[in-house]
Design a protein around this motif. Structure first.
Motif, PDB file in Angstrom:
ATOM      1  N   ARG A  17      36.655  47.375  -9.777  1.00 41.38           N
ATOM      2  CA  ARG A  17      36.402  47.895  -8.433  1.00 41.38           C
ATOM      3  C   ARG A  17      36.566  46.777  -7.407  1.00 41.38           C
ATOM      4  O   ARG A  17      36.515  45.593  -7.746  1.00 41.38           O
ATOM      5  CB  ARG A  17      34.990  48.479  -8.334  1.00 41.38           C
ATOM      6  CG  ARG A  17      34.694  49.638  -9.274  1.00 41.38           C
ATOM      7  CD  ARG A  17      35.516  50.879  -8.912  1.00 41.38           C
ATOM      8  NE  ARG A  17      35.142  52.017  -9.726  1.00 41.38           N
ATOM      9  CZ  ARG A  17      35.716  52.333 -10.885  1.00 41.38           C
ATOM     10  NH1 ARG A  17      36.686  51.554 -11.370  1.00 41.38           N
ATOM     11  NH2 ARG A  17      35.325  53.391 -11.565  1.00 41.38           N
ATOM     12  N   ILE A  18      36.719  47.177  -6.131  1.00 44.82           N
ATOM     13  CA  ILE A  18      36.868  46.184  -5.069  1.00 44.82           C
ATOM     14  C   ILE A  18      36.317  46.721  -3.757  1.00 44.82           C
ATOM     15  O   ILE A  18      36.445  47.916  -3.463  1.00 44.82           O
ATOM     16  CB  ILE A  18      38.357  45.780  -4.890  1.00 44.82           C
ATOM     17  CG1 ILE A  18      38.489  44.652  -3.854  1.00 44.82           C
ATOM     18  CG2 ILE A  18      39.209  46.982  -4.501  1.00 44.82           C
ATOM     19  CD1 ILE A  18      39.880  44.069  -3.761  1.00 44.82           C
ATOM     20  N   VAL A  19      35.665  45.842  -3.000  1.00 44.67           N
ATOM     21  CA  VAL A  19      35.317  46.084  -1.605  1.00 44.67           C
ATOM     22  C   VAL A  19      35.642  44.808  -0.838  1.00 44.67           C
ATOM     23  O   VAL A  19      35.700  43.720  -1.418  1.00 44.67           O
ATOM     24  CB  VAL A  19      33.831  46.466  -1.399  1.00 44.67           C
ATOM     25  CG1 VAL A  19      33.519  47.828  -2.001  1.00 44.67           C
ATOM     26  CG2 VAL A  19      32.914  45.397  -1.975  1.00 44.67           C
ATOM     27  N   VAL A  20      35.852  44.948   0.466  1.00 46.42           N
ATOM     28  CA  VAL A  20      36.262  43.807   1.287  1.00 46.42           C
ATOM     29  C   VAL A  20      35.409  43.775   2.545  1.00 46.42           C
ATOM     30  O   VAL A  20      35.206  44.807   3.198  1.00 46.42           O
ATOM     31  CB  VAL A  20      37.755  43.888   1.662  1.00 46.42           C
ATOM     32  CG1 VAL A  20      38.170  42.667   2.476  1.00 46.42           C
ATOM     33  CG2 VAL A  20      38.618  44.008   0.410  1.00 46.42           C
ATOM     34  N   SER A  21      34.909  42.589   2.854  1.00 49.48           N
ATOM     35  CA  SER A  21      34.091  42.394   4.051  1.00 49.48           C
ATOM     36  C   SER A  21      34.759  41.353   4.951  1.00 49.48           C
ATOM     37  O   SER A  21      35.455  40.452   4.468  1.00 49.48           O
ATOM     38  CB  SER A  21      32.689  41.919   3.663  1.00 49.48           C
ATOM     39  OG  SER A  21      31.909  41.667   4.809  1.00 49.48           O
ATOM     40  N   THR A  22      34.538  41.468   6.252  1.00 48.80           N
ATOM     41  CA  THR A  22      35.095  40.515   7.206  1.00 48.80           C
ATOM     42  C   THR A  22      34.028  39.502   7.599  1.00 48.80           C
ATOM     43  O   THR A  22      32.932  39.871   8.020  1.00 48.80           O
ATOM     44  CB  THR A  22      35.606  41.229   8.463  1.00 48.80           C
ATOM     45  OG1 THR A  22      36.634  42.152   8.090  1.00 48.80           O
ATOM     46  CG2 THR A  22      36.174  40.233   9.458  1.00 48.80           C
ATOM     47  N   ALA A  23      34.359  38.216   7.441  1.00 49.10           N
ATOM     48  CA  ALA A  23      33.441  37.135   7.797  1.00 49.10           C
ATOM     49  C   ALA A  23      34.023  36.358   8.966  1.00 49.10           C
ATOM     50  O   ALA A  23      35.222  36.055   8.996  1.00 49.10           O
ATOM     51  CB  ALA A  23      33.228  36.208   6.599  1.00 49.10           C
ATOM     52  N   THR A  24      33.171  36.024   9.926  1.00 48.54           N
ATOM     53  CA  THR A  24      33.580  35.224  11.069  1.00 48.54           C
ATOM     54  C   THR A  24      33.163  33.781  10.836  1.00 48.54           C
ATOM     55  O   THR A  24      31.976  33.485  10.682  1.00 48.54           O
ATOM     56  CB  THR A  24      32.946  35.750  12.366  1.00 48.54           C
ATOM     57  OG1 THR A  24      33.324  37.113  12.548  1.00 48.54           O
ATOM     58  CG2 THR A  24      33.411  34.937  13.561  1.00 48.54           C
ATOM     59  N   ALA A  25      34.146  32.886  10.805  1.00 51.48           N
ATOM     60  CA  ALA A  25      33.893  31.479  10.513  1.00 51.48           C
ATOM     61  C   ALA A  25      33.319  30.772  11.731  1.00 51.48           C
ATOM     62  O   ALA A  25      33.184  31.344  12.821  1.00 51.48           O
ATOM     63  CB  ALA A  25      35.176  30.807  10.055  1.00 51.48           C
ATOM     64  N   LEU A  26      33.005  29.503  11.548  1.00 53.56           N
ATOM     65  CA  LEU A  26      32.395  28.702  12.609  1.00 53.56           C
ATOM     66  C   LEU A  26      33.321  28.572  13.819  1.00 53.56           C
ATOM     67  O   LEU A  26      32.866  28.536  14.958  1.00 53.56           O
ATOM     68  CB  LEU A  26      32.043  27.320  12.055  1.00 53.56           C
ATOM     69  CG  LEU A  26      31.220  26.395  12.947  1.00 53.56           C
ATOM     70  CD1 LEU A  26      29.841  27.000  13.222  1.00 53.56           C
ATOM     71  CD2 LEU A  26      31.069  25.022  12.299  1.00 53.56           C
ATOM     72  N   ASP A  27      34.640  28.533  13.567  1.00 55.18           N
ATOM     73  CA  ASP A  27      35.593  28.398  14.669  1.00 55.18           C
ATOM     74  C   ASP A  27      35.994  29.734  15.278  1.00 55.18           C
ATOM     75  O   ASP A  27      36.894  29.783  16.125  1.00 55.18           O
ATOM     76  CB  ASP A  27      36.838  27.649  14.196  1.00 55.18           C
ATOM     77  CG  ASP A  27      37.547  28.358  13.042  1.00 55.18           C
ATOM     78  OD1 ASP A  27      37.105  29.465  12.663  1.00 55.18           O
ATOM     79  OD2 ASP A  27      38.533  27.796  12.520  1.00 55.18           O
ATOM     80  N   GLY A  28      35.351  30.828  14.839  1.00 49.61           N
ATOM     81  CA  GLY A  28      35.621  32.140  15.412  1.00 49.61           C
ATOM     82  C   GLY A  28      36.700  32.932  14.717  1.00 49.61           C
ATOM     83  O   GLY A  28      36.925  34.104  15.060  1.00 49.61           O
ATOM     84  N   THR A  29      37.383  32.356  13.739  1.00 48.78           N
ATOM     85  CA  THR A  29      38.426  33.081  13.018  1.00 48.78           C
ATOM     86  C   THR A  29      37.810  34.059  12.023  1.00 48.78           C
ATOM     87  O   THR A  29      36.699  33.852  11.527  1.00 48.78           O
ATOM     88  CB  THR A  29      39.345  32.105  12.268  1.00 48.78           C
ATOM     89  OG1 THR A  29      38.549  31.309  11.364  1.00 48.78           O
ATOM     90  CG2 THR A  29      40.062  31.197  13.246  1.00 48.78           C
ATOM     91  N   SER A  30      38.539  35.131  11.726  1.00 46.44           N
ATOM     92  CA  SER A  30      38.062  36.158  10.797  1.00 46.44           C
ATOM     93  C   SER A  30      38.751  36.003   9.447  1.00 46.44           C
ATOM     94  O   SER A  30      39.953  35.706   9.385  1.00 46.44           O
ATOM     95  CB  SER A  30      38.322  37.558  11.352  1.00 46.44           C
ATOM     96  OG  SER A  30      37.546  37.779  12.514  1.00 46.44           O
ATOM     97  N   HIS A  31      37.987  36.222   8.404  1.00 45.03           N
ATOM     98  CA  HIS A  31      38.517  36.120   7.044  1.00 45.03           C
ATOM     99  C   HIS A  31      38.011  37.306   6.231  1.00 45.03           C
ATOM    100  O   HIS A  31      36.851  37.708   6.352  1.00 45.03           O
ATOM    101  CB  HIS A  31      38.093  34.807   6.382  1.00 45.03           C
ATOM    102  CG  HIS A  31      38.535  33.593   7.134  1.00 45.03           C
ATOM    103  ND1 HIS A  31      39.763  33.014   6.944  1.00 45.03           N
ATOM    104  CD2 HIS A  31      37.907  32.862   8.091  1.00 45.03           C
ATOM    105  CE1 HIS A  31      39.878  31.974   7.740  1.00 45.03           C
ATOM    106  NE2 HIS A  31      38.772  31.850   8.446  1.00 45.03           N
ATOM    107  N   GLN A  32      38.908  37.853   5.403  1.00 43.61           N
ATOM    108  CA  GLN A  32      38.535  38.985   4.550  1.00 43.61           C
ATOM    109  C   GLN A  32      38.053  38.462   3.191  1.00 43.61           C
ATOM    110  O   GLN A  32      38.832  37.827   2.459  1.00 43.61           O
ATOM    111  CB  GLN A  32      39.728  39.933   4.367  1.00 43.61           C
ATOM    112  CG  GLN A  32      39.936  40.886   5.519  1.00 43.61           C
ATOM    113  CD  GLN A  32      40.299  40.198   6.825  1.00 43.61           C
ATOM    114  OE1 GLN A  32      41.244  39.413   6.862  1.00 43.61           O
ATOM    115  NE2 GLN A  32      39.556  40.475   7.883  1.00 43.61           N
ATOM    116  N   VAL A  33      36.791  38.727   2.910  1.00 44.00           N
ATOM    117  CA  VAL A  33      36.182  38.284   1.655  1.00 44.00           C
ATOM    118  C   VAL A  33      36.175  39.457   0.680  1.00 44.00           C
ATOM    119  O   VAL A  33      35.649  40.531   0.999  1.00 44.00           O
ATOM    120  CB  VAL A  33      34.754  37.767   1.879  1.00 44.00           C
ATOM    121  CG1 VAL A  33      34.163  37.253   0.571  1.00 44.00           C
ATOM    122  CG2 VAL A  33      34.747  36.667   2.936  1.00 44.00           C
TER     123      VAL A  33
END
Length: 758
Positions: free
Chosen positions: A425-441
């Motif tokens: 199974r898989i789910v994906v969350s969006t994380a906002t880094a310290l510099d404001g960029t978004s990353h899909q975890v």
């Protein structure tokens, strides 16, 4: 001989068509940290006697997780799932179970009610369906006053819920209407994708449409919003099925994506009450050196903005057990849309009177385009609904719903390929880094009961953790995300995890090298903290793209341990690195230790064989990860000498002698105390006690009647050598009586008139 050759040819053609570009990660990618179940920091919920916790509905409005299991539905607190707010049972009747058994099913496992559908309705009620001993049934459920209630308005669940509790299925509630993909009959031989409403509509019973499918995921994408072409919303269906387009004498499965239009009403004459917009295409997730295509197992869609930003993340596993690779591929919705709206069709062609071969269709395509929704172009032609579509368009899509072009993965390669337990199974969350960029975890469930936490940085896949949740034989069956929490279901229970568990990174180096977008090292607090809007780049260290930990303060965490050994023995020095990616480096007196007959370097220790005086010295163990080195532990190792051994034995003997002397002294003191208490009568023997009572009775009998005590039994008090106070009454006056025992054993009774005599 011809059959095996044909199969090998197909495998060869497939492998040649597979791109061999770089991967998002190597197949042997290793999680940086391995977190055992004993320290995963999660909350576990399980109910005695209940199994199969595999259906979930998030109700953020109630702050509850609605959990469907076998013959039970739970309402759990979203913040702490160990808090059960409500529960309702939905068992099968004895008759239903017997009927199921009579049909050849297993009464213990199959002939039960497995909750398979849980959806929220527009009126805040919930729609729930269960397999009900191979008689799929649906009902309405509400939550009020702390209770879950099934309303008892049971409906036929055929086509909505599977008959078989172990058959894959999927469903979606769209604006109060249920869309489902499952089997319509008991044997599972009539697969359908269906909309259950007043305008009920479904797929054709044809292998051209669905050929032994395994349904995986369904998603509603609101493409009709702000669409310049006036297009309709879409329902996307992901599944695998037996391929019809390959010339093979053996069964070969492929992954598919299909879609229909939300406003589809079916055709007027052709395709009555059938989808007129059903199109399907192959889903490609290329893995080098894999002869057969991998099969999709789960899909998660993420839309950061409007529908044009939607991405589908899918996990794939091999269809043969001989391969050990699993993969994650991502797909842009625009790429899927392009294949369906502009791609070529495949058409069946009869070869040699009996064999059907599927080839790219090169003839004329009717207008409006087969499979298209009613859009601005159709309305300009005077077509306002699918019932108005011409038979030529409908007959085309009835015969040729398969696209020639496959949907390619983002970057034409997987995001992640990994050897080991299969992904589930898989789910994906969006994380906002310290510099404001978004990353899909990505959080990926595995067949071995664990969850991988991974993120892709510009083509480099980093697996931060593998968190063990269940036993190795309990696969992850469902994943759900809500805010900062992850809910993981299996047959045996549900675990709630925090997706930003930064406390697992103990040092600055460990925190920064983890490259976790949720976490950064707070210099002021001296700990790894969750990134939020209040953190400033001047006080928090985070480096996601390169893992630059040069700003971390230098700190020596090593501990010095003194160890002595006997010559000729084997010595083992432990050193556990903080990361699976770290290499252990040993030094002896500042010089590197190299593997030899005397030294064996393991991942977590150093073995010294046949240790001699030459093995003595200062050993240091360090972890080397990337360009950074951290010392963990130091050992001062020396061999026992003859003089040290003699001194040790002498010390041990002296301690033994001292201990014996103390024991003898304590024994003498204890014996004297016992003799003294016996002498004073504190510990009377049963014989003495009998004599006291007997003397007392005879003494009482000899007293005048007015002086007899009320009770003939004297209860001795071992604490003060006095009997308990006995009370009697004479001439309206109460006197106190004391009993003493003389040396001859005689009991003397006397009246006490003065307090000083007590």
């Amino acid at each position: 001989m011809m059959f095996p050759l044909a199969v090998l040819c197909i495998f060869y053609i497939w492998s040649q068509a597979t791109p061999t570009g770089g991967l998002g990660s190597t197949p042997d990618a290793m999680p940086r940290k391995t977190v055992p179940a004993s320290s995963n920091g999660g909350h576990l919920f399980r109910e005695e006697g209940v199994w199969n916790y595999t259906t979930m509905l998030l109700r953020e409005d109630f702050n509850m997780l609605i959990l469907g299991a076998r013959e039970a539905i739970f309402a759990l607190d979203l913040d702490d799932i160990t808090v059960k707010k409500a529960m309702v049972n939905w068992p099968v009747t004895r008759k239903e179970q017997n009927d199921c058994l009579y049909k050849g099913k297993d009464a213990t496992n199959e002939c039960r009610n497995y909750i398979r559908i849980l959806h929220k309705r527009n009126d805040d009620r919930m729609y729930v369906c269960g397999t009900k001993a191979f008689i799929p049934t649906c009902d309405y459920m509400s939550y009020a006053d702390g209770s879950l209630t099934l309303e008892g308005k049971q409906e036929d669940g055929k086509g909505k819920c599977p008959f078989d509790p172990f058959q894959r299925y999927t469903s979606e509630m769209v604006d109060g209407v249920l869309y489902s993909a499952t089997s319509l009959n008991f044997r599972g031989s009539e697969p359908i994708m269906m909309r259950s409403s007043e305008e009920s509509i479904r797929t054709e019973f044809s292998s051209t449409w669905l050929n032994e499918p395994n349904f995986i995921h369904m998603a509603h994408i609101r493409e009709g919003e702000s669409n310049p072409d006036g297009d309709d919303d879409k329902i996307y269906l992901f599944f695998s099925e037996t391929a019809v387009e390959y010339d093979s004498y053996t069964k070969m499965d492929v992954s598919r994506v299909a879609r229909v239009c939300k406003g589809d009403l079916g055709g007027q004459r052709t395709l009555q009450r059938k989808w007129t917009s059903f199109l399907k295409a192959r889903l490609d997730c290329p893995v080098p050196n894999n002869n057969l295509p991998l099969l999709v197992q789960d899909v998660f869609h993420l839309c950061p903005g409007d529908w044009t930003t939607c991405m589908f993340y899918a996990v794939f596993t091999p269809q043969l057990d001989s391969s050990q690779y699993s993969a994650v591929c991502a797909y842009k919705i625009e790429d899927i849309k392009t294949v369906f709206s502009k791609g070529k069709f495949k058409a069946p062609v009869t070869v040699e009177t009996s064999f059907v071969k599927w080839v790219m269709y090169s003839g004329d395509v009717p207008d409006p385009r087969p499979g298209a929704c009613i859009d601005k172009h159709a309305r300009d032609m005077g077509l306002t609904k699918t019932l108005d579509l011409p038979d030529k368009t409908l007959q085309f899509i009835k015969d040729k719903p398969l696209m020639d072009q496959a949907v390619t993965a983002l970057g034409d390669k997987p995001l992640l390929v990994k050897r080991g337990p299969a992904f589930t199974r898989i789910v994906v969350s969006t994380a906002t880094a310290l510099d404001g960029t978004s990353h899909q975890v990505m959080f990926i469930g595995t067949k071995s009961g664990s969850v991988l936490k991974a993120v892709n940085y510009d083509g480099e896949m980093v697996i931060m953790e593998e968190i063990q949740l269940f036993g190795a034989s309990e696969p992850v069956k469902i994943l759900r995300l809500s805010n900062s929490k992850l809910y993981v279901g299996s047959n045996v229970g549900v675990v709630q995890l925090s997706i930003n568990e930064c406390g697992r990174y103990r040092t600055c180096l460990d925190c920064v090298l983890a490259r976790d977008p949720y976490c950064g090292w707070d210099l002021s607090a001296g700990q790894c903290s969750t990134i939020n809007g209040t953190h400033r780049t001047s006080t928090v260290i985070q480096s996601l793209s390169s893992g630059d930990a040069s700003q971390c303060p230098q700190k020596d965490d090593s501990e010095s341990v003194s160890i002595s050994f006997f010559g000729g023995n084997t010595v083992k020095l432990w050193c556990q690195p903080y990361s699976n990616l770290a290499q252990v480096e040993w030094q002896l007196n500042g010089h590197p230790v190299k593997a030899s007959n005397a030294f064996q370097i393991l991942s977590d220790s150093l073995m010294i064989f046949n240790a001699s005086a030459d093995a003595s010295g200062r050993y240091t163990c360090s972890s080397v990860e990337g360009n950074y080195k951290t010392q963990h532990v130091a050992y001062d190792l020396k061999m026992w000498s003859v003089s040290e051994t003699t001194a040790l034995l002498h010390n041990v003997k002296e301690k033994e002698n001292t201990l014996v002397a103390m024991l003898v002294l304590l024994s003498l003191i204890l014996a004297m105390l016992v003799i003294w208490n016996l002498y004073k009568g504190h510990f009377p023997s049963p014989f003495c006690h009998w004599r006291v009572k007997d003397t007392n009775n005879r003494r009482e009998q000899s007293l005048p009647p007015e002086h007899k005590i009320a009770s003939s039994t004297v209860n001795l008090n071992s604490n003060n050598n006095h009997v308990n106070n006995q009370r009697y009454s004479s001439s309206g006056e109460t006197d106190r009586l004391a009993t003493t025992i003389g040396s001859s054993g005689q009991v003397t009774l006397k009246y006490i008139d003065d307090e000083s005599e007590i």
